[in-house]
Design a protein around this motif. Structure first.
Motif, PDB file in Angstrom:
ATOM      1  N   GLY A   1      10.485  27.270  18.085  1.00 51.20           N
ATOM      2  CA  GLY A   1      11.636  28.063  18.504  1.00 51.20           C
ATOM      3  C   GLY A   1      12.944  27.657  17.858  1.00 51.20           C
ATOM      4  N   SER A   2      12.938  26.570  17.073  1.00 51.99           N
ATOM      5  CA  SER A   2      14.188  26.145  16.429  1.00 51.99           C
ATOM      6  C   SER A   2      14.472  27.019  15.221  1.00 51.99           C
ATOM      7  CB  SER A   2      14.099  24.682  16.015  1.00 51.99           C
ATOM      8  OG  SER A   2      13.003  24.478  15.125  1.00 51.99           O
ATOM      9  N   SER A   3      15.749  27.143  14.907  1.00 51.61           N
ATOM     10  CA  SER A   3      16.192  27.940  13.763  1.00 51.61           C
ATOM     11  C   SER A   3      16.332  27.035  12.551  1.00 51.61           C
ATOM     12  CB  SER A   3      17.528  28.612  14.079  1.00 51.61           C
ATOM     13  OG  SER A   3      17.977  29.358  12.960  1.00 51.61           O
ATOM     14  N   VAL A   4      15.816  27.487  11.427  1.00 48.33           N
ATOM     15  CA  VAL A   4      15.843  26.681  10.202  1.00 48.33           C
ATOM     16  C   VAL A   4      16.424  27.501   9.065  1.00 48.33           C
ATOM     17  CG1 VAL A   4      13.898  25.225  10.881  1.00 48.33           C
ATOM     18  CG2 VAL A   4      13.471  27.353   9.637  1.00 48.33           C
ATOM     19  N   GLN A   5      16.981  26.785   8.093  1.00 55.18           N
ATOM     20  CA  GLN A   5      17.515  27.402   6.899  1.00 55.18           C
ATOM     21  C   GLN A   5      16.534  27.218   5.742  1.00 55.18           C
ATOM     22  OE1 GLN A   5      20.347  29.232   6.954  1.00 55.18           O
ATOM     23  NE2 GLN A   5      20.382  28.776   9.162  1.00 55.18           N
TER      24      GLN A   5
ATOM     25  N   LEU B   1       7.299  31.287  10.566  1.00 58.57           N
ATOM     26  CA  LEU B   1       8.561  31.819  11.071  1.00 58.57           C
ATOM     27  C   LEU B   1       8.371  33.244  11.555  1.00 58.57           C
ATOM     28  CD1 LEU B   1      10.993  30.569   8.258  1.00 58.57           C
ATOM     29  CD2 LEU B   1      10.223  29.366  10.313  1.00 58.57           C
ATOM     30  N   GLN B   2       9.273  33.694  12.409  1.00 59.95           N
ATOM     31  CA  GLN B   2       9.229  35.082  12.869  1.00 59.95           C
ATOM     32  C   GLN B   2       9.388  36.036  11.694  1.00 59.95           C
ATOM     33  OE1 GLN B   2      12.159  35.603  15.931  1.00 59.95           O
ATOM     34  NE2 GLN B   2      11.077  34.306  17.408  1.00 59.95           N
ATOM     35  N   ALA B   3       8.606  37.133  11.727  1.00 61.79           N
ATOM     36  CA  ALA B   3       8.577  38.058  10.593  1.00 61.79           C
ATOM     37  C   ALA B   3       9.879  38.831  10.444  1.00 61.79           C
ATOM     38  CB  ALA B   3       7.408  39.030  10.754  1.00 61.79           C
TER      39      ALA B   3
ATOM     40  N   THR C   1       0.841  -1.197   0.000  1.00 62.19           N
ATOM     41  CA  THR C   1       0.000   0.000   0.000  1.00 62.19           C
ATOM     42  C   THR C   1       0.876   1.247   0.000  1.00 62.19           C
ATOM     43  OG1 THR C   1      -0.129  -0.013   2.428  1.00 62.19           O
ATOM     44  CG2 THR C   1      -1.851  -1.181   1.206  1.00 62.19           C
ATOM     45  N   ASP C   2       0.322   2.332  -0.523  1.00 60.38           N
ATOM     46  CA  ASP C   2       1.061   3.589  -0.591  1.00 60.38           C
ATOM     47  C   ASP C   2       0.065   4.736  -0.559  1.00 60.38           C
ATOM     48  OD1 ASP C   2       3.125   5.347  -0.727  1.00 60.38           O
ATOM     49  OD2 ASP C   2       3.734   4.864  -2.772  1.00 60.38           O
ATOM     50  N   ALA C   3       0.536   5.889  -0.109  1.00 63.15           N
ATOM     51  CA  ALA C   3      -0.324   7.075  -0.049  1.00 63.15           C
ATOM     52  C   ALA C   3      -0.644   7.563  -1.454  1.00 63.15           C
ATOM     53  CB  ALA C   3       0.358   8.176   0.754  1.00 63.15           C
ATOM     54  N   ASP C   4      -1.838   8.106  -1.606  1.00 63.62           N
ATOM     55  CA  ASP C   4      -2.214   8.680  -2.892  1.00 63.62           C
ATOM     56  C   ASP C   4      -1.352   9.902  -3.196  1.00 63.62           C
ATOM     57  OD1 ASP C   4      -3.687   9.201  -5.233  1.00 63.62           O
ATOM     58  OD2 ASP C   4      -4.959  10.615  -4.158  1.00 63.62           O
ATOM     59  N   LYS C   5      -1.097  10.724  -2.169  1.00 57.81           N
ATOM     60  CA  LYS C   5      -0.216  11.883  -2.312  1.00 57.81           C
ATOM     61  C   LYS C   5       0.720  11.925  -1.115  1.00 57.81           C
ATOM     62  CE  LYS C   5      -3.683  14.699  -4.718  1.00 57.81           C
ATOM     63  NZ  LYS C   5      -4.509  15.950  -4.642  1.00 57.81           N
ATOM     64  N   ARG C   6       1.936  12.332  -1.368  1.00 57.80           N
ATOM     65  CA  ARG C   6       2.944  12.427  -0.319  1.00 57.80           C
ATOM     66  C   ARG C   6       3.776  13.674  -0.594  1.00 57.80           C
ATOM     67  NH1 ARG C   6       5.526   8.338   2.729  1.00 57.80           N
ATOM     68  NH2 ARG C   6       4.354   6.836   1.486  1.00 57.80           N
ATOM     69  N   ALA C   7       3.889  14.542   0.402  1.00 56.57           N
ATOM     70  CA  ALA C   7       4.655  15.773   0.241  1.00 56.57           C
ATOM     71  C   ALA C   7       5.554  15.995   1.451  1.00 56.57           C
ATOM     72  CB  ALA C   7       3.730  16.981   0.054  1.00 56.57           C
ATOM     73  N   ILE C   8       6.809  16.284   1.169  1.00 58.16           N
ATOM     74  CA  ILE C   8       7.758  16.660   2.222  1.00 58.16           C
ATOM     75  C   ILE C   8       7.836  18.182   2.199  1.00 58.16           C
ATOM     76  CG2 ILE C   8      10.126  16.500   3.035  1.00 58.16           C
ATOM     77  CD1 ILE C   8      10.297  13.776   1.710  1.00 58.16           C
ATOM     78  N   LEU C   9       7.276  18.810   3.222  1.00 57.91           N
ATOM     79  CA  LEU C   9       7.145  20.261   3.254  1.00 57.91           C
ATOM     80  C   LEU C   9       8.416  20.890   3.819  1.00 57.91           C
ATOM     81  CD1 LEU C   9       3.496  20.418   4.640  1.00 57.91           C
ATOM     82  CD2 LEU C   9       4.263  20.273   2.265  1.00 57.91           C
ATOM     83  N   GLY C  10       8.960  21.865   3.075  1.00 53.41           N
ATOM     84  CA  GLY C  10      10.176  22.550   3.500  1.00 53.41           C
ATOM     85  C   GLY C  10       9.982  24.055   3.531  1.00 53.41           C
ATOM     86  N   THR C  11      10.845  24.733   4.262  1.00 55.90           N
ATOM     87  CA  THR C  11      10.754  26.188   4.405  1.00 55.90           C
ATOM     88  C   THR C  11      11.226  26.882   3.129  1.00 55.90           C
ATOM     89  OG1 THR C  11      12.963  26.245   5.361  1.00 55.90           O
ATOM     90  CG2 THR C  11      11.107  26.073   6.883  1.00 55.90           C
ATOM     91  N   ARG C  12      10.653  28.054   2.875  1.00 49.93           N
ATOM     92  CA  ARG C  12      11.068  28.868   1.737  1.00 49.93           C
ATOM     93  C   ARG C  12      11.893  30.063   2.172  1.00 49.93           C
ATOM     94  NH1 ARG C  12       5.911  30.591  -1.275  1.00 49.93           N
ATOM     95  NH2 ARG C  12       5.179  30.931   0.847  1.00 49.93           N
ATOM     96  N   ALA C  13      12.130  30.171   3.467  1.00 49.83           N
ATOM     97  CA  ALA C  13      12.950  31.266   4.005  1.00 49.83           C
ATOM     98  C   ALA C  13      13.658  30.767   5.258  1.00 49.83           C
ATOM     99  CB  ALA C  13      12.082  32.486   4.332  1.00 49.83           C
ATOM    100  N   ALA C  14      14.699  31.487   5.635  1.00 52.01           N
ATOM    101  CA  ALA C  14      15.408  31.161   6.877  1.00 52.01           C
ATOM    102  C   ALA C  14      14.798  31.953   8.023  1.00 52.01           C
ATOM    103  CB  ALA C  14      16.893  31.487   6.728  1.00 52.01           C
ATOM    104  N   GLY C  15      14.855  31.368   9.211  1.00 52.00           N
ATOM    105  CA  GLY C  15      14.305  32.078  10.357  1.00 52.00           C
ATOM    106  C   GLY C  15      14.096  31.160  11.538  1.00 52.00           C
ATOM    107  N   VAL C  16      13.339  31.665  12.510  1.00 46.08           N
ATOM    108  CA  VAL C  16      13.042  30.937  13.739  1.00 46.08           C
ATOM    109  C   VAL C  16      11.561  30.562  13.727  1.00 46.08           C
ATOM    110  CG1 VAL C  16      12.990  31.060  16.263  1.00 46.08           C
ATOM    111  CG2 VAL C  16      14.860  32.146  14.992  1.00 46.08           C
ATOM    112  N   VAL C  17      11.264  29.293  14.083  1.00 46.93           N
ATOM    113  CA  VAL C  17       9.879  28.817  14.093  1.00 46.93           C
ATOM    114  C   VAL C  17       9.121  29.517  15.215  1.00 46.93           C
ATOM    115  CG1 VAL C  17       8.368  26.816  14.295  1.00 46.93           C
ATOM    116  CG2 VAL C  17      10.591  26.593  13.148  1.00 46.93           C
ATOM    117  N   GLU C  18       8.144  30.308  14.821  1.00 47.75           N
ATOM    118  CA  GLU C  18       7.352  31.060  15.793  1.00 47.75           C
ATOM    119  C   GLU C  18       6.052  30.335  16.141  1.00 47.75           C
ATOM    120  OE1 GLU C  18       6.258  35.721  16.260  1.00 47.75           O
ATOM    121  OE2 GLU C  18       5.517  34.763  14.418  1.00 47.75           O
TER     122      GLU C  18
END
Length: 378
Positions: A193-197, A111-113, A75-92
């Motif tokens: 609160g984690s920082s992401v690229q 993310l923080q503005a 079995t497999d999912a009909d749709k599968r997406a790995i969501l990633g950030t489009r900007a760097a920042g801190v998760v608010e």
């Protein structure tokens, strides 16, 4: 004169007797006797030959049965997406967690503005100013109080202000990650609160309704399968579900020469997970067939799998079979002509072309062979 010895006289006598027997030809009677015995057996009356072998025969019922093609898959999912950030920042903000149900457009993370909201507000105020200046310039130009060149400059400044606002808003929107489709959050890779690229993985989103059962069908069976056919799926945990063939690849896997098949299964309650081993039974269009016990099937002289039957002259004929399905009730076979008498007892003791004495199988034999296949009757 020397005397002749006795043993020499005996030897000469034996030699003369042997030569006389050979000359007469009486030695040929040994072979002739064998030939005469064989001729006598061939000329013996038919009633003195071995009796014909008796076999039990039946005329099995005909039915329309869907061809079953069984393949292994998962079995497999009909749709599968790995969501990633489009900007760097801190998760608010992180309003989701593993197992959360989301709709398309729902916020996954924010993310923080960091001043981007102020940039949007500044661009909005500048646009308001340029709009006012543009309206004033148009009124003056209509009265002839402003040259056309100054009006063009005012309109250009207005267009530039609109562009700046759009750019500032797009930059702010990059701080917000939204769900691209309805589904369930299967994995969250960041913490509040984690920082992401840029491009960092935030979460994995799955759409499990419908869920897919994927497998590969052989090139020999490909002609029997088409999109829209029904399919039964049995999971490794014993759960059985029904789906529909949604897609059949037209490009074979180079290593196995098999074709990928996708079966869509309704899964509103999401009881079927992705990645589970499954046995997929593809159901093709029904074909004319008959149900027979496994014990009836035998091999021909050439090693073909089939059944033996009796023709109108009571001679044994062999019919290669087409296995349509293998069920607990028996084998569902195609390729057997209608109204043929199938040998159900004694088929292993005869060969094609043999003359036999066919008799209808008694009810006890039928019940033993068929059992629950047709309620004990053929």
């Amino acid at each position: 004169m020397p005397k002749i010895k006795v043993h020499k006289i005996v030897a000469i006598a034996v030699l003369i007797a042997t030569a006389a027997w050979v000359i007469t030809g009486e030695f040929s009677s040994v072979g002739s006797a064998a030939d005469e015995a064989e001729a006598a057996r061939a000329a013996a009356p038919e009633q003195e030959q071995a009796p014909l072998r008796t076999v039990a025969v039946v005329k099995p019922p005909r039915l329309q049965h869907s061809r079953a093609i069984r393949i292994s898959g998962h079995t497999d999912a009909d749709k599968r997406a790995i969501l990633g950030t489009r900007a760097a920042g801190v998760v608010e903000e992180l309003p989701v967690r593993q197992g959360s149900q989301v709709k398309r457009g729902d916020v996954i993370a924010k993310l923080q503005a960091e001043g981007k909201e102020a940039a949007v507000e500044t661009a909005r105020q500048l646009l308001s100013q340029r709009e006012a200046e543009g309206k004033a310039a148009q009124r003056l130009a209509e009265r002839g109080s402003m040259p056309a060149l100054q009006l063009d400059n005012a309109m250009s400044a207005l267009a530039s202000a609109r562009s700046q606002l759009e750019m500032a808003q797009a930059d702010l929107d990059r701080n917000i990650l939204r769900a691209p489709f309805d589904g369930v959050i299967d994995k969250v890779d960041v913490e509040l609160g984690s920082s992401v690229q840029v491009g960092a993985t935030v979460a994995t989103l799955l759409n499990l309704d419908p869920i897919l059962a994927r497998g590969e069908v052989s090139e020999r069976d490909l002609r029997y399968v088409k999109p829209g056919d029904k399919a039964d799926v049995r999971l490794v945990n014993g759960q059985e579900v029904e789906g529909e063939v949604r897609y059949i690849s037209r490009d074979a896997t180079s290593a196995t020469r098999t074709f990928r098949v996708e079966v869509a299964i309704p899964n509103e309650d999401r009881s079927v997970p992705a990645g589970m081993t499954a046995e997929i039974t593809l159901r093709a269009d029904p074909v004319d067939s008959t149900v027979l016990p496994r014990s009836v099937v035998s091999l021909s002289r050439d090693g073909d799998l089939g059944v033996r039957a009796v023709d109108a002259d009571d001679k044994v004929v062999f019919y290669p079979i087409d296995l349509v399905d293998d069920t607990p009730r028996g084998l569902v076979l195609g390729g057997i002509p209608a109204d043929v008498r199938i040998i159900v007892a004694g088929q292993e003791l005869i060969s094609e072309g043999d003359a036999v004495n066919p008799v209808e199988a008694d009810q006890e034999t039928i019940n033993k062979l068929i059992g629950e296949a047709t309620g004990g009757t053929l």
